[in-house]
Write an enzyme that holds these catalytic residues in place. Structure first.
Site, PDB file in Angstrom:
ATOM      1  N   TYR A 146       5.235-112.866 -31.915  1.00 40.99           N
ATOM      2  CA  TYR A 146       6.387-113.508 -33.543  1.00 40.99           C
ATOM      3  C   TYR A 146       5.176-114.064 -34.089  1.00 40.99           C
ATOM      4  O   TYR A 146       4.773-114.394 -35.173  1.00 40.99           O
ATOM      5  CB  TYR A 146       7.304-114.392 -33.907  1.00 40.99           C
ATOM      6  CG  TYR A 146       9.026-113.429 -32.859  1.00 40.99           C
ATOM      7  CD1 TYR A 146       9.092-112.973 -34.620  1.00 40.99           C
ATOM      8  CD2 TYR A 146       8.739-113.463 -31.991  1.00 40.99           C
ATOM      9  CE1 TYR A 146      10.319-112.565 -33.801  1.00 40.99           C
ATOM     10  CE2 TYR A 146      10.073-112.216 -31.857  1.00 40.99           C
ATOM     11  CZ  TYR A 146      11.093-112.047 -33.253  1.00 40.99           C
ATOM     12  OH  TYR A 146      12.068-111.010 -33.051  1.00 40.99           O
TER      13      TYR A 146
ATOM     14  N   GLU B 231      17.242-112.263 -28.209  1.00 41.71           N
ATOM     15  CA  GLU B 231      15.896-111.377 -27.494  1.00 41.71           C
ATOM     16  C   GLU B 231      15.761-111.742 -25.689  1.00 41.71           C
ATOM     17  O   GLU B 231      15.975-110.734 -24.998  1.00 41.71           O
ATOM     18  CB  GLU B 231      14.955-110.715 -28.629  1.00 41.71           C
ATOM     19  CG  GLU B 231      15.093-110.184 -29.425  1.00 41.71           C
ATOM     20  CD  GLU B 231      13.928-110.441 -30.498  1.00 41.71           C
ATOM     21  OE1 GLU B 231      12.721-110.729 -29.989  1.00 41.71           O
ATOM     22  OE2 GLU B 231      14.010-109.883 -31.818  1.00 41.71           O
TER      23      GLU B 231
ATOM     24  N   ARG C  93      10.161 -94.370 -29.273  1.00 38.87           N
ATOM     25  CA  ARG C  93      11.097 -94.137 -29.752  1.00 38.87           C
ATOM     26  C   ARG C  93      11.767 -94.303 -28.929  1.00 38.87           C
ATOM     27  O   ARG C  93      12.459 -94.498 -28.425  1.00 38.87           O
ATOM     28  CB  ARG C  93      11.319 -92.258 -30.515  1.00 38.87           C
ATOM     29  CG  ARG C  93       9.889 -92.260 -31.066  1.00 38.87           C
ATOM     30  CD  ARG C  93       9.529 -92.940 -32.648  1.00 38.87           C
ATOM     31  NE  ARG C  93       8.557 -92.487 -32.998  1.00 38.87           N
ATOM     32  CZ  ARG C  93       7.444 -92.754 -33.351  1.00 38.87           C
ATOM     33  NH1 ARG C  93       6.776 -93.945 -32.137  1.00 38.87           N
ATOM     34  NH2 ARG C  93       6.246 -92.050 -33.865  1.00 38.87           N
TER      35      ARG C  93
ATOM     36  N   SER D 194      20.083 -92.166 -29.215  1.00 36.78           N
ATOM     37  CA  SER D 194      21.070 -93.006 -29.044  1.00 36.78           C
ATOM     38  C   SER D 194      21.295 -91.982 -27.466  1.00 36.78           C
ATOM     39  O   SER D 194      21.269 -91.193 -27.390  1.00 36.78           O
ATOM     40  CB  SER D 194      21.982 -92.754 -30.080  1.00 36.78           C
ATOM     41  OG  SER D 194      21.387 -92.999 -31.055  1.00 36.78           O
TER      42      SER D 194
ATOM     43  N   VAL E 274      21.599 -97.172 -38.125  1.00 34.01           N
ATOM     44  CA  VAL E 274      20.675 -96.299 -38.856  1.00 34.01           C
ATOM     45  C   VAL E 274      19.233 -96.169 -38.195  1.00 34.01           C
ATOM     46  O   VAL E 274      19.119 -96.210 -36.674  1.00 34.01           O
ATOM     47  CB  VAL E 274      20.086 -97.184 -39.749  1.00 34.01           C
ATOM     48  CG1 VAL E 274      18.645 -96.318 -40.312  1.00 34.01           C
ATOM     49  CG2 VAL E 274      20.738 -97.625 -40.735  1.00 34.01           C
TER      50      VAL E 274
END
Length: 394
Positions: A98, A140, A204, A207, A383
């Site tokens: 971050y 997280e 990647r 699901s 999504v």
């Protein structure tokens, strides 16, 4: 939350920053990858970067977060933060990253907005960034603690590979060390990392499409086009039974509720993967709640899990199935030909809905469900890829 002084500054500058945010994030990523090429090689999705969708998603999330801070200062957009945090945790994002992103994002803000970025403006938007970043880091951290990992991936062996359609394959994965699979919920996903011919280790998310005993199951559609999907193509061409894949713990904020309320499960195309996992869970647990299962696809031969979908619905005592095909290969009723249309279904107002598929499908389904009286809070969606819907109300 946001200090009053910064809130006034953000409110005044939000139109200008919002108008330029896409250009800002584009410049930010360019700076980031020039300084840290390993992040593009091994962390960020190169396909999404090339298409610009990751830039759009980041721009949308920053603008939505800033808008929420000034319009609803007493609230924090936790749903949006949870969505991003789960994605980050599955990738293994660290708190230190971050700081790296902050450096290049604010250099891009100065580059694009120039003299408009006064010290007061910079301080206000710095506060926005760190409110969002620190909230995500905290979420997280909890996710890592719950999963017992720090985002690292574990070796799994492909125990079986099954062709669902010409371009969809299911991979059954067992832990290479013979240990137990991590706990997971219907609707969640794992990240898979593969090494590509150029040495990049791309990641990647896929699901979980079932709950096999002692393993995990993912289903992958080969992404066609120019460029074609790097990882999906690699998995289809080079990964078969006996191969080893690096797989994360399961994450994902869209998880099937185990209550007794009516449930609508609606998918289109490869969006069927988390939905078939939810249907399988309902059948395995002997659920008696009302289930409305909906799917839309191009045609019968493109419908992955077509037979399993019918079989699982048949096992449920209070379930109904509705399927639409745009270009059917067999004779079908006119009202089930074309795109999914929920307006003709009796959807209880107290139903909880789960949607997965292309954004146009989910937008239309959500609009129809809202018109049927289903509250927005009870409509959940997943999504694949960057969430270009994040923070939007419709």
């Amino acid at each position: 939350m946001l200090s009053e002084k910064s809130a006034q500054t953000v409110r005044a500058t939000l139109p200008a920053v919002g108008a330029a945010i896409g250009e800002i994030t584009g410049s930010s990523y360019g700076r980031l990858f020039a300084a840290h090429p390993e992040l593009l090689r091994d962390l960020f999705n190169r396909g999404n970067q090339a298409a610009g969708t990751q830039r759009q998603a980041l721009a949308g999330s920053i603008a939505a977060f800033a808008t929420a801070l000034v319009e609803h200062p007493e609230q924090r957009p936790d749903a949006m933060l949870a969505r991003i945090a789960h994605k980050h945790a599955s990738l293994g994002v660290t708190a230190e990253q971050y700081h790296v992103v902050h450096e290049h994002l604010f250099a891009a803000i100065v580059e694009i907005l120039g003299e408009a970025v006064t010290p007061e403006v910079a301080a206000a938007w710095d506060e926005v960034y760190w409110l969002m970043a620190n909230a995500l880091i905290a979420v997280e951290q909890r996710l890592y603690e719950q999963s017992g990992t720090r985002g690292e991936r574990r070796p799994y062996v492909v125990a079986a590979r099954t062709a669902e359609t010409a371009d969809v394959a299911t991979f059954l994965l067992h832990p290479a060390d013979g240990g137990p699979v991590p706990a997971h919920r219907p609707g969640q996903y794992v990240s898979v990392q593969v090494e590509l011919p150029d040495g990049a280790r791309q990641i990647r998310q896929y699901s979980l499409s079932g709950n096999p005993d002692g393993g995990l199951q993912i289903t992958v559609k080969r992404v066609a086009g120019d460029p074609a999907g790097e990882v999906s193509t690699h998995l289809h061409r080079h990964v078969d039974q006996g191969a080893t894949l690096l797989v994360s713990a399961p994450f994902g904020d869209v998880r099937l509720d185990d209550g007794d309320r009516p449930v609508l499960l609606a998918s289109a195309g490869i969006g069927c993967t988390p939905i078939i996992g939810m249907l399988g869970h309902l059948a395995e647990t002997g659920a008696t709640r009302r289930v409305i299962a909906v799917h839309g696809d191009r045609q019968e031969s493109a419908h992955a899990f077509r037979e399993e979908f019918e079989q699982l619905v048949a096992k449920l005592p209070n379930a109904e199935a509705h399927v639409w095909y745009e270009r059917p290969e067999q004779e079908r009723p006119a009202d089930r030909t074309g795109r999914v249309d929920l307006t003709g279904l009796e959807v209880p107002a107290d139903a909880v809905a789960y949607l997965c598929g292309p954004l146009p499908f989910m937008r239309a389904a959500r609009t129809q469900l809202l018109a049927a009286g289903v509250p927005a809070a009870d409509i959940h969606y997943e999504v694949f890829g960057p969430d270009l819907w994040l923070g939007q109300d419709s």
